[in-house]
Design a protein around this motif. Structure first.
Motif, PDB file in Angstrom:
ATOM      1  N   ARG A 134       0.841  -1.170  -0.094  1.00  0.00           N
ATOM      2  CA  ARG A 134      -0.090   0.073   0.149  1.00  0.00           C
ATOM      3  C   ARG A 134       0.871   0.997  -0.134  1.00  0.00           C
ATOM      4  NH1 ARG A 134      -2.937  -2.969   4.129  1.00  0.00           N
ATOM      5  NH2 ARG A 134      -4.636  -3.804   3.366  1.00  0.00           N
ATOM      6  N   ARG A 135       1.932   1.097   0.792  1.00  0.00           N
ATOM      7  CA  ARG A 135       2.779   2.315   0.803  1.00  0.00           C
ATOM      8  C   ARG A 135       3.503   2.871  -0.293  1.00  0.00           C
ATOM      9  NH1 ARG A 135       4.883   0.809   5.392  1.00  0.00           N
ATOM     10  NH2 ARG A 135       6.635  -0.254   4.583  1.00  0.00           N
ATOM     11  N   ILE A 136       3.642   1.876  -1.198  1.00  0.00           N
ATOM     12  CA  ILE A 136       4.330   2.008  -2.483  1.00  0.00           C
ATOM     13  C   ILE A 136       3.626   2.217  -3.634  1.00  0.00           C
ATOM     14  CG2 ILE A 136       6.463   0.701  -1.827  1.00  0.00           C
ATOM     15  CD1 ILE A 136       5.950  -1.433  -3.529  1.00  0.00           C
ATOM     16  N   GLY A 137       2.189   2.156  -3.394  1.00  0.00           N
ATOM     17  CA  GLY A 137       1.110   2.634  -4.272  1.00  0.00           C
ATOM     18  C   GLY A 137       0.222   1.875  -4.852  1.00  0.00           C
ATOM     19  N   TRP A 138      -0.016   0.465  -4.119  1.00  0.00           N
ATOM     20  CA  TRP A 138      -1.070  -0.543  -4.648  1.00  0.00           C
ATOM     21  C   TRP A 138      -2.423   0.133  -4.128  1.00  0.00           C
ATOM     22  CZ3 TRP A 138      -1.193  -4.325  -8.133  1.00  0.00           C
ATOM     23  CH2 TRP A 138      -2.155  -5.266  -7.870  1.00  0.00           C
ATOM     24  N   THR A 139      -3.218   0.007  -4.990  1.00  0.00           N
ATOM     25  CA  THR A 139      -4.708   0.693  -4.776  1.00  0.00           C
ATOM     26  C   THR A 139      -5.787  -0.527  -5.002  1.00  0.00           C
ATOM     27  OG1 THR A 139      -4.860   1.405  -6.900  1.00  0.00           O
ATOM     28  CG2 THR A 139      -3.913   2.889  -5.320  1.00  0.00           C
ATOM     29  N   ARG A 140      -5.392  -1.526  -5.495  1.00  0.00           N
ATOM     30  CA  ARG A 140      -6.355  -2.626  -5.791  1.00  0.00           C
ATOM     31  C   ARG A 140      -6.566  -3.526  -4.341  1.00  0.00           C
ATOM     32  NH1 ARG A 140      -3.969  -4.853 -11.282  1.00  0.00           N
ATOM     33  NH2 ARG A 140      -3.617  -2.521 -12.555  1.00  0.00           N
ATOM     34  N   GLY A 141      -7.155  -4.600  -4.348  1.00  0.00           N
ATOM     35  CA  GLY A 141      -7.250  -5.356  -3.328  1.00  0.00           C
ATOM     36  C   GLY A 141      -5.922  -6.023  -2.351  1.00  0.00           C
ATOM     37  N   VAL A 142      -6.079  -6.075  -1.274  1.00  0.00           N
ATOM     38  CA  VAL A 142      -4.981  -6.689  -0.536  1.00  0.00           C
ATOM     39  C   VAL A 142      -5.554  -7.619   0.683  1.00  0.00           C
ATOM     40  CG1 VAL A 142      -3.174  -6.406   1.016  1.00  0.00           C
ATOM     41  CG2 VAL A 142      -3.549  -4.667  -0.940  1.00  0.00           C
ATOM     42  N   GLU A 143      -5.108  -8.727   0.702  1.00  0.00           N
ATOM     43  CA  GLU A 143      -5.662  -9.600   1.798  1.00  0.00           C
ATOM     44  C   GLU A 143      -4.424 -10.198   2.693  1.00  0.00           C
ATOM     45  OE1 GLU A 143      -8.812 -10.466   2.810  1.00  0.00           O
ATOM     46  OE2 GLU A 143      -9.690  -9.369   1.339  1.00  0.00           O
ATOM     47  N   ALA A 327      -8.296 -23.206   8.738  1.00  0.00           N
ATOM     48  CA  ALA A 327      -8.691 -21.753   8.628  1.00  0.00           C
ATOM     49  C   ALA A 327      -8.006 -21.260   7.369  1.00  0.00           C
ATOM     50  CB  ALA A 327      -8.035 -21.121   9.831  1.00  0.00           C
ATOM     51  N   VAL A 328      -6.757 -21.581   7.237  1.00  0.00           N
ATOM     52  CA  VAL A 328      -6.095 -20.931   5.986  1.00  0.00           C
ATOM     53  C   VAL A 328      -6.708 -21.304   4.666  1.00  0.00           C
ATOM     54  CG1 VAL A 328      -3.934 -20.875   4.711  1.00  0.00           C
ATOM     55  CG2 VAL A 328      -3.913 -20.579   7.252  1.00  0.00           C
ATOM     56  N   ALA A 329      -7.130 -22.569   4.319  1.00  0.00           N
ATOM     57  CA  ALA A 329      -7.854 -23.023   3.308  1.00  0.00           C
ATOM     58  C   ALA A 329      -8.973 -22.501   2.966  1.00  0.00           C
ATOM     59  CB  ALA A 329      -7.725 -24.576   3.416  1.00  0.00           C
ATOM     60  N   GLY A 330      -9.640 -22.182   3.871  1.00  0.00           N
ATOM     61  CA  GLY A 330     -11.071 -21.519   4.071  1.00  0.00           C
ATOM     62  C   GLY A 330     -10.901 -20.062   3.449  1.00  0.00           C
ATOM     63  N   ALA A 331      -9.949 -19.432   4.033  1.00  0.00           N
ATOM     64  CA  ALA A 331      -9.870 -18.153   3.582  1.00  0.00           C
ATOM     65  C   ALA A 331      -9.553 -18.010   2.099  1.00  0.00           C
ATOM     66  CB  ALA A 331      -8.845 -17.553   4.461  1.00  0.00           C
ATOM     67  N   TYR A 332      -8.900 -19.091   1.577  1.00  0.00           N
ATOM     68  CA  TYR A 332      -8.390 -19.163   0.132  1.00  0.00           C
ATOM     69  C   TYR A 332      -9.579 -19.466  -0.559  1.00  0.00           C
ATOM     70  CZ  TYR A 332      -3.428 -18.306   0.282  1.00  0.00           C
ATOM     71  OH  TYR A 332      -2.084 -17.845   0.468  1.00  0.00           O
ATOM     72  N   LEU A 333     -10.300 -20.245  -0.182  1.00  0.00           N
ATOM     73  CA  LEU A 333     -11.620 -20.777  -0.916  1.00  0.00           C
ATOM     74  C   LEU A 333     -12.543 -19.446  -0.914  1.00  0.00           C
ATOM     75  CD1 LEU A 333     -12.304 -24.250   0.337  1.00  0.00           C
ATOM     76  CD2 LEU A 333     -11.611 -23.753  -1.921  1.00  0.00           C
ATOM     77  N   ASP A 334     -12.826 -18.851   0.122  1.00  0.00           N
ATOM     78  CA  ASP A 334     -13.530 -17.439   0.046  1.00  0.00           C
ATOM     79  C   ASP A 334     -13.285 -16.658  -0.781  1.00  0.00           C
ATOM     80  OD1 ASP A 334     -15.287 -18.786   1.775  1.00  0.00           O
ATOM     81  OD2 ASP A 334     -14.244 -17.571   3.863  1.00  0.00           O
ATOM     82  N   LEU A 335     -11.935 -16.580  -0.917  1.00  0.00           N
ATOM     83  CA  LEU A 335     -11.327 -15.248  -1.787  1.00  0.00           C
ATOM     84  C   LEU A 335     -11.674 -15.587  -3.318  1.00  0.00           C
ATOM     85  CD1 LEU A 335      -9.563 -12.732  -2.164  1.00  0.00           C
ATOM     86  CD2 LEU A 335      -7.424 -14.039  -1.692  1.00  0.00           C
ATOM     87  N   PHE A 336     -11.630 -17.086  -3.364  1.00  0.00           N
ATOM     88  CA  PHE A 336     -11.452 -17.545  -4.996  1.00  0.00           C
ATOM     89  C   PHE A 336     -12.912 -17.254  -5.478  1.00  0.00           C
ATOM     90  CE2 PHE A 336      -8.359 -21.223  -3.839  1.00  0.00           C
ATOM     91  CZ  PHE A 336      -7.211 -20.335  -4.179  1.00  0.00           C
ATOM     92  N   LYS A 337     -13.967 -17.076  -4.625  1.00  0.00           N
ATOM     93  CA  LYS A 337     -15.006 -16.830  -4.999  1.00  0.00           C
ATOM     94  C   LYS A 337     -15.606 -15.402  -5.370  1.00  0.00           C
ATOM     95  CE  LYS A 337     -16.764 -20.799  -2.267  1.00  0.00           C
ATOM     96  NZ  LYS A 337     -17.431 -21.267  -0.826  1.00  0.00           N
ATOM     97  N   ARG A 338     -14.796 -14.536  -4.986  1.00  0.00           N
ATOM     98  CA  ARG A 338     -14.937 -13.206  -5.144  1.00  0.00           C
ATOM     99  C   ARG A 338     -14.971 -12.808  -6.565  1.00  0.00           C
ATOM    100  NH1 ARG A 338     -11.555 -10.051  -0.405  1.00  0.00           N
ATOM    101  NH2 ARG A 338     -12.209 -11.425   1.269  1.00  0.00           N
ATOM    102  N   ARG A 339     -15.657 -11.446  -6.855  1.00  0.00           N
ATOM    103  CA  ARG A 339     -15.419 -10.688  -8.200  1.00  0.00           C
ATOM    104  C   ARG A 339     -14.843  -9.319  -7.654  1.00  0.00           C
ATOM    105  NH1 ARG A 339     -14.551 -14.755  -8.808  1.00  0.00           N
ATOM    106  NH2 ARG A 339     -15.482 -16.571 -10.257  1.00  0.00           N
ATOM    107  N   PRO A 340     -13.809  -9.008  -8.300  1.00  0.00           N
ATOM    108  CA  PRO A 340     -13.375  -7.418  -7.957  1.00  0.00           C
ATOM    109  C   PRO A 340     -14.481  -6.472  -8.315  1.00  0.00           C
ATOM    110  CG  PRO A 340     -11.632  -8.827  -9.030  1.00  0.00           C
ATOM    111  CD  PRO A 340     -12.951  -9.577  -9.152  1.00  0.00           C
ATOM    112  N   ALA A 341     -14.757  -5.475  -7.363  1.00  0.00           N
ATOM    113  CA  ALA A 341     -15.572  -4.479  -7.350  1.00  0.00           C
ATOM    114  C   ALA A 341     -15.165  -3.381  -8.343  1.00  0.00           C
ATOM    115  CB  ALA A 341     -16.033  -4.046  -5.978  1.00  0.00           C
ATOM    116  N   TRP A 342     -14.011  -3.332  -8.542  1.00  0.00           N
ATOM    117  CA  TRP A 342     -13.410  -2.115  -9.315  1.00  0.00           C
ATOM    118  C   TRP A 342     -13.433  -2.482 -10.859  1.00  0.00           C
ATOM    119  CZ3 TRP A 342     -10.671  -4.758  -5.578  1.00  0.00           C
ATOM    120  CH2 TRP A 342      -9.971  -5.658  -5.913  1.00  0.00           C
ATOM    121  N   ARG A 343     -13.813  -3.679 -11.375  1.00  0.00           N
ATOM    122  CA  ARG A 343     -13.725  -3.743 -12.780  1.00  0.00           C
ATOM    123  C   ARG A 343     -14.998  -3.033 -13.437  1.00  0.00           C
ATOM    124  NH1 ARG A 343     -12.653 -10.331 -13.116  1.00  0.00           N
ATOM    125  NH2 ARG A 343     -10.286 -10.332 -12.660  1.00  0.00           N
TER     126      ARG A 343
END
Length: 343
Positions: A134-143, A327-343
């Motif tokens: 974020r500090r070097i300029g990333w403005t899209r999603g971060v998890e 916990a970790v595998a579940g977090a990845y599975l949840d992320l794989f289902k998302r669709r970016p809102a900025w498109r």
């Protein structure tokens, strides 16, 4: 669910987690395709869970030109829910893709963001890396999603196999033999602690320098270089304590592996351990590159059995509570289902 992975790492903690995650997702019935370097020793471990494409993907190679075209065609054909690159080289292969989410997993601090032009979300395995991008300029999603490791205990290796007395105090370390791992500081510290045996697993460019330092400090008779091991757990389980002396360590997978075997851990105050370890509770933290402080911490643990037990138990509890596969595998599975809102 279908997921593509692009991973061009060699051998180390990041590769260990890659193998673990591929297996965890496969056990959850995720269809996977993995593009990896040729002749990886861990290929057989992911083969039951993923279709594998081997490629060198170097600047001066046919694959550098042909592979991007191939993965674009495969993405159009299979329409995966997620395409995930690992580190910067894998991110260069990421195609423009709108049918699902594109992810780049970071286990270290990138120097710039040009690698990620086709990435929707950066997955950082520590909050420090997330703050950095974020500090070097990333403005899209971060998890922030950390790693997990196998948590089951294993029988300890026989010390006699490594020409080590059964009653000798054994200090274990492991990792790639590069300068930032600080293994030279550990050797210097070991020279200050009488009678300990030092086991170091791994390999790399610094091996000749480390061997020379061991000889110079008169430690050859009680230092064992184990080489690169596919499974280090029996050796960790056989040691009295584990040390991670890194100058720079974004996370520290080896600490999680030591916790899994209920070994007490000493670490430098590098980035990752400073995030998830609590000094005097689930480990001992010492200043970076301070051989005297490290020697003092080793001596303290070896002479205080109650402290060793308490720190080992607290480390194991932290592993189960915060770094479990579920916990970790579940977090990845949840992320794989998302669709970016900025498109």
């Amino acid at each position: 669910m279908k997921v593509f992975h692009f991973h061009f790492g060699k051998d180390g903690g990041a590769e260990t987690f890659f193998v673990h995650l591929i297996g965890a997702l496969g056990r959850r019935e995720v269809e996977q395709l993995a593009v990896i370097r040729k002749q990886r020793a861990w290929r057989t471990k992911i083969a039951p869970y993923a279709e594998i494409i081997e490629s060198n993907f170097r600047n001066l190679s046919i694959d550098r030109l042909a592979l991007p075209l191939k993965v674009r065609a495969l993405a159009r054909e299979h329409q995966p829910e997620a395409i995930m690159s690992w580190a910067t080289r894998g991110s260069r292969l990421m195609p423009p893709y709108r049918a699902g989410i594109t992810l780049s997993r970071l286990g270290d601090y990138p120097t710039h963001l040009g690698y990620f032009r086709n990435t929707d979300v950066l997955i950082c395995n520590t909050p420090g890396i997330a703050d950095h991008v974020r500090r070097i300029g990333w403005t899209r999603g971060v998890e922030v999603i950390s790693n997990f490791t196998a948590t089951e205990p294993v029988p300890p290796a026989a010390r006699t196999d490594l020409n080590t007395p059964a009653d000798a105090p054994v200090v274990m370390a492991m990792g790639r033999f590069v300068k930032r791992k600080g293994l030279n500081i550990l050797i210097e510290a070991a020279a200050l602690v009488p009678d300990i045996y030092l086991w170091i697993a791994g390999d790399g460019e610094e091996l000749p320098a480390l061997e020379a330092l061991v000889a110079e400090r008169g430690l050859a008779h009680r230092t064992r270089f184990l080489g690169w091991r596919q499974d280090t757990r029996p050796f960790v389980a056989a040691a009295d304590l584990f040390v991670m002396p890194s100058f720079h360590e974004p996370l520290g997978n080896v600490i999680l592996e030591a916790w899994a075997q209920k070994r007490p851990v000493i670490s430098t105050r590098s980035e990752g351990p400073s995030w998830f370890m609590t000094d005097e509770e689930n480990g001992l933290l010492v200043p970076i590159a301070d051989k005297d402080a490290l020697a003092g911490a080793i001596s303290r643990l070896l002479t205080d059995a109650s402290l060793r037990r308490g720190i080992a138990e607290a480390g194991h509890k932290a592993l189960i509570d915060r770094f479990s596969e579920e916990a970790v595998a579940g977090a990845y599975l949840d992320l794989f289902k998302r669709r970016p809102a900025w498109r």
